[in-house]
Design an enzyme around this catalytic site. Structure first.
Site, PDB file in Angstrom:
ATOM      1  N   GLU A  80       0.834  -1.207   0.000  1.00 16.57           N
ATOM      2  CA  GLU A  80       0.000   0.000   0.000  1.00 16.57           C
ATOM      3  C   GLU A  80       0.863   1.249   0.000  1.00 16.57           C
ATOM      4  O   GLU A  80       1.862   1.323   0.706  1.00 16.57           O
ATOM      5  CB  GLU A  80      -0.911   0.012   1.231  1.00 16.57           C
ATOM      6  CG  GLU A  80      -1.896  -1.147   1.302  1.00 16.57           C
ATOM      7  CD  GLU A  80      -2.959  -1.093   0.224  1.00 16.57           C
ATOM      8  OE1 GLU A  80      -3.121  -0.023  -0.400  1.00 16.57           O
ATOM      9  OE2 GLU A  80      -3.639  -2.119   0.010  1.00 16.57           O
ATOM     10  N   ARG A  90     -17.428  -0.258   7.283  1.00 14.84           N
ATOM     11  CA  ARG A  90     -18.632  -0.835   6.684  1.00 14.84           C
ATOM     12  C   ARG A  90     -19.265  -1.860   7.601  1.00 14.84           C
ATOM     13  O   ARG A  90     -20.487  -2.038   7.620  1.00 14.84           O
ATOM     14  CB  ARG A  90     -18.256  -1.471   5.342  1.00 14.84           C
ATOM     15  CG  ARG A  90     -19.401  -2.136   4.602  1.00 14.84           C
ATOM     16  CD  ARG A  90     -18.924  -2.739   3.288  1.00 14.84           C
ATOM     17  NE  ARG A  90     -17.831  -3.682   3.472  1.00 14.84           N
ATOM     18  CZ  ARG A  90     -18.010  -4.982   3.779  1.00 14.84           C
ATOM     19  NH1 ARG A  90     -19.235  -5.464   3.973  1.00 14.84           N
ATOM     20  NH2 ARG A  90     -16.963  -5.775   3.914  1.00 14.84           N
ATOM     21  N   CYS A 143      -7.264  -2.220   8.714  1.00 13.89           N
ATOM     22  CA  CYS A 143      -5.980  -2.266   8.001  1.00 13.89           C
ATOM     23  C   CYS A 143      -5.426  -0.861   7.782  1.00 13.89           C
ATOM     24  O   CYS A 143      -4.257  -0.578   8.097  1.00 13.89           O
ATOM     25  CB  CYS A 143      -6.151  -2.985   6.662  1.00 13.89           C
ATOM     26  SG  CYS A 143      -6.420  -4.766   6.795  1.00 13.89           S
ATOM     27  N   HIS A 166      -1.341  -5.813   1.738  1.00 14.75           N
ATOM     28  CA  HIS A 166      -2.534  -6.662   1.747  1.00 14.75           C
ATOM     29  C   HIS A 166      -2.258  -7.976   1.021  1.00 14.75           C
ATOM     30  O   HIS A 166      -1.520  -8.011   0.032  1.00 14.75           O
ATOM     31  CB  HIS A 166      -3.708  -5.958   1.060  1.00 14.75           C
ATOM     32  CG  HIS A 166      -4.542  -5.139   1.989  1.00 14.75           C
ATOM     33  ND1 HIS A 166      -4.653  -3.770   1.892  1.00 14.75           N
ATOM     34  CD2 HIS A 166      -5.316  -5.500   3.049  1.00 14.75           C
ATOM     35  CE1 HIS A 166      -5.462  -3.320   2.845  1.00 14.75           C
ATOM     36  NE2 HIS A 166      -5.874  -4.354   3.556  1.00 14.75           N
TER      37      HIS A 166
END
Length: 212
Positions: A80, A90, A143, A166
């Site tokens: 990332e 979410r 994360c 990831h």
């Protein structure tokens, strides 16, 4: 002696396993150095994960911090590039916390660039025969929160490299129809990424530091 802090995550969202935590455990079992490896599997909790990562960073003063998490739906390993100062979940975390539009660290910059050599890590994973691509979004769940915490904790120490990577589902435990890789390939790719994280120059085109 160089010290690497490597973290994964416990299972969440009803999954029985989490390949990030499983891979970190396997790497720790077979690590032969020469660097000192400190590893831990973090809880999937906004508060708990960031607190534990901060404590590990302060305790061990690592030279390199690589946090690893699961991104279901991705087809390869994805270093990332950016962490944003936003927790917007979410689904609830493993203790029921579901922050919405909340900063990860109040008063901190809007975002941090990874200080790992993410392009070199991506290339090293691919050279090891494992699918890889550079990602520009770590999401807004735990994360990203952990990545932001790692970069915030190390921002005052420019010699420390920190960031996040990831991984997809492991084929051995993937939901039906989900993109996945064998756990052995995930481990192999992560080991290649760690070597690049230690040995490669920081990407010349990648600015370090903060975004305001």
């Amino acid at each position: 002696m160089t010290t690497i802090l490597l973290t994964g995550f416990e299972p969440f969202a009803g999954d029985a396993t989490n390949p990030s935590g499983d891979a970190v455990r396997l790497i720790a079992e077979r690590w032969a150095g020469p660097e000192t490896l400190v590893s831990e599997v973090l809880p999937v909790e906004f508060a708990g994960a960031s607190a534990r990562l901060g404590a590990l960073t302060r305790e061990h003063s690592p030279d390199v911090v690589v946090a690893v998490g699961l991104a279901g739906g991705r087809t390869g390993l994805t270093p990332e590039r950016v962490a944003i100062n936003l927790a917007d979940a979410r689904i609830p975390d493993n203790v029921g916390d579901q922050p919405l539009d909340r900063p990860s660290v109040a008063g901190a910059p809007a975002a941090y660039f990874a200080t790992l050599p993410v392009k070199a890590m991506t290339a090293a994973i691919a050279a090891a025969g494992v699918p890889a691509s550079l990602s520009h979004s770590a999401g807004t769940f735990v994360c990203n929160h952990v990545m932001f915490t790692a970069l915030h904790e190390t921002a005052a120490a420019p010699g420390i490299r920190a960031g996040f990577l990831h991984v997809p589902y492991a084929s051995e435990n993937a939901p039906d129809g989900a993109s996945s890789l064998p756990l052995g390939d995930i481990v192999w790719g992560l080991e290649a990424a760690l070597r690049a994280a230690v040995d490669s120059p920081v990407d010349a085109a990648l600015p370090g530091g903060t975004l305001h």
